[in-house]
Design an enzyme around this catalytic site. Sequence first.
Site, mmCIF file in Angstrom:
data_model
loop_
_atom_site.group_PDB
_atom_site.id
_atom_site.type_symbol
_atom_site.label_atom_id
_atom_site.label_comp_id
_atom_site.label_asym_id
_atom_site.label_seq_id
_atom_site.Cartn_x
_atom_site.Cartn_y
_atom_site.Cartn_z
ATOM 1 N N HIS A 163 -5.334 -12.215 5.133
ATOM 2 C CA HIS A 163 -6.550 -12.441 5.921
ATOM 3 C C HIS A 163 -7.670 -11.538 5.416
ATOM 4 O O HIS A 163 -7.413 -10.513 4.791
ATOM 5 C CB HIS A 163 -6.308 -12.066 7.393
ATOM 6 C CG HIS A 163 -5.450 -13.015 8.154
ATOM 7 N ND1 HIS A 163 -4.331 -12.621 8.844
ATOM 8 C CD2 HIS A 163 -5.556 -14.357 8.356
ATOM 9 C CE1 HIS A 163 -3.793 -13.672 9.444
ATOM 10 N NE2 HIS A 163 -4.512 -14.736 9.160
ATOM 11 N N CYS A 248 -4.468 -6.570 13.989
ATOM 12 C CA CYS A 248 -3.977 -7.871 14.456
ATOM 13 C C CYS A 248 -3.109 -7.787 15.695
ATOM 14 O O CYS A 248 -2.779 -8.809 16.286
ATOM 15 C CB CYS A 248 -3.260 -8.613 13.341
ATOM 16 S SG CYS A 248 -1.993 -7.675 12.565
HETATM 17 N N1 CIR Z 1 -4.574 -10.702 11.615
HETATM 18 C C1 CIR Z 1 -3.494 -10.452 10.898
HETATM 19 O O1 CIR Z 1 -3.524 -9.738 9.916
HETATM 20 N N2 CIR Z 1 -2.357 -11.058 11.274
HETATM 21 C C2 CIR Z 1 -1.110 -10.885 10.649
HETATM 22 C C3 CIR Z 1 -0.269 -12.108 10.771
HETATM 23 C C4 CIR Z 1 1.056 -11.962 10.113
HETATM 24 C C5 CIR Z 1 1.975 -13.133 10.276
HETATM 25 N N3 CIR Z 1 3.243 -12.831 9.737
HETATM 26 C C6 CIR Z 1 1.404 -14.386 9.612
HETATM 27 O O2 CIR Z 1 1.719 -14.629 8.460
HETATM 28 O O3 CIR Z 1 0.679 -15.136 10.246
#
Ligand code: CIR
Length: 258
Positions: A163, A248
């Site tokens: 992201h 997150c």
């Molecule tokens: N905003 C973020 O950095 N979110 C992390 C999401 C990690 C999750 N394992 C994903 O791949 O969606």
Amino acid sequence: MPSKQALVRRPGPRLAEGLVTHIDRRPVDSALALRQWESYVQVLRDHGWHITEVAPADDCPDAVFVEDTMVMFRNVALLARPGAGERRPEVADARAAVEALGCSVNEIRAPGTLDGGDILKVGDTVYVGRGGRTNAEGVRQLRAAFEPLGARVVAVPVSRVLHLKSAVTALPDGTVIGHPPLVDDPAAFPRFLPVPEESGAHVVLLGGGKLLMAAGAPRSAELFADLGYQPVVVDISEFEKLEGCVTCLSVRLRELYA
Ligand SMILES: NC(=O)NCCC[C@H](N)C(=O)O
């Protein structure tokens, strides 16, 4: 006066099955993850944040990364349509939580996709990462939702990490911070400060010059302390194994109407 309301979502029983895209899968210690999450939430509380827990989504391994379910601008919540289809069921209860807090609610609609982690706000500038999870139609809908409210939406490329906010966040003075090998285009930001560690690029602004950041970035923490900020460190190793970072694990609502 700005509000200090944060949404969080406790890790569920399937956390270890969370998605990994840019890194190798490593085993996650679920019991340790829960303790780390509790410490993270406690730090928010200790710094005056009111915590709302979004209802757990135990079938969704990545639900703890609640930031991805929405973007806030002023008191408007734009609900995401996550780029990973298996994460879309996370959004319904996040909607219920922001509605209960009195936010106006809008949403990204198909075929748009957008993850909250792809949005970085610096003042009224809303940077959006065009990468694996947010598509051009998602960017278009973001503009349509927030530009009438005074936002300036700037799309920037993201190809090296999951992201935009895995690559860059911003200090309270608006300086964008990032670990250069992971930032596609540092020149996209008017003031850019390189940091020596990957997780040193991730800060949550707690208020009053305090920066919540991960334990894995001691040299970046020193750099920020040298600029007059106060790092507050948490260990989030189990979430980092799933490409999560400090931002997150919560949604910060700073402009709610009382
Ligand atoms: N905003 C973020 O950095 N979110 C992390 C999401 C990690 C999750 N394992 C994903 O791949 O969606």
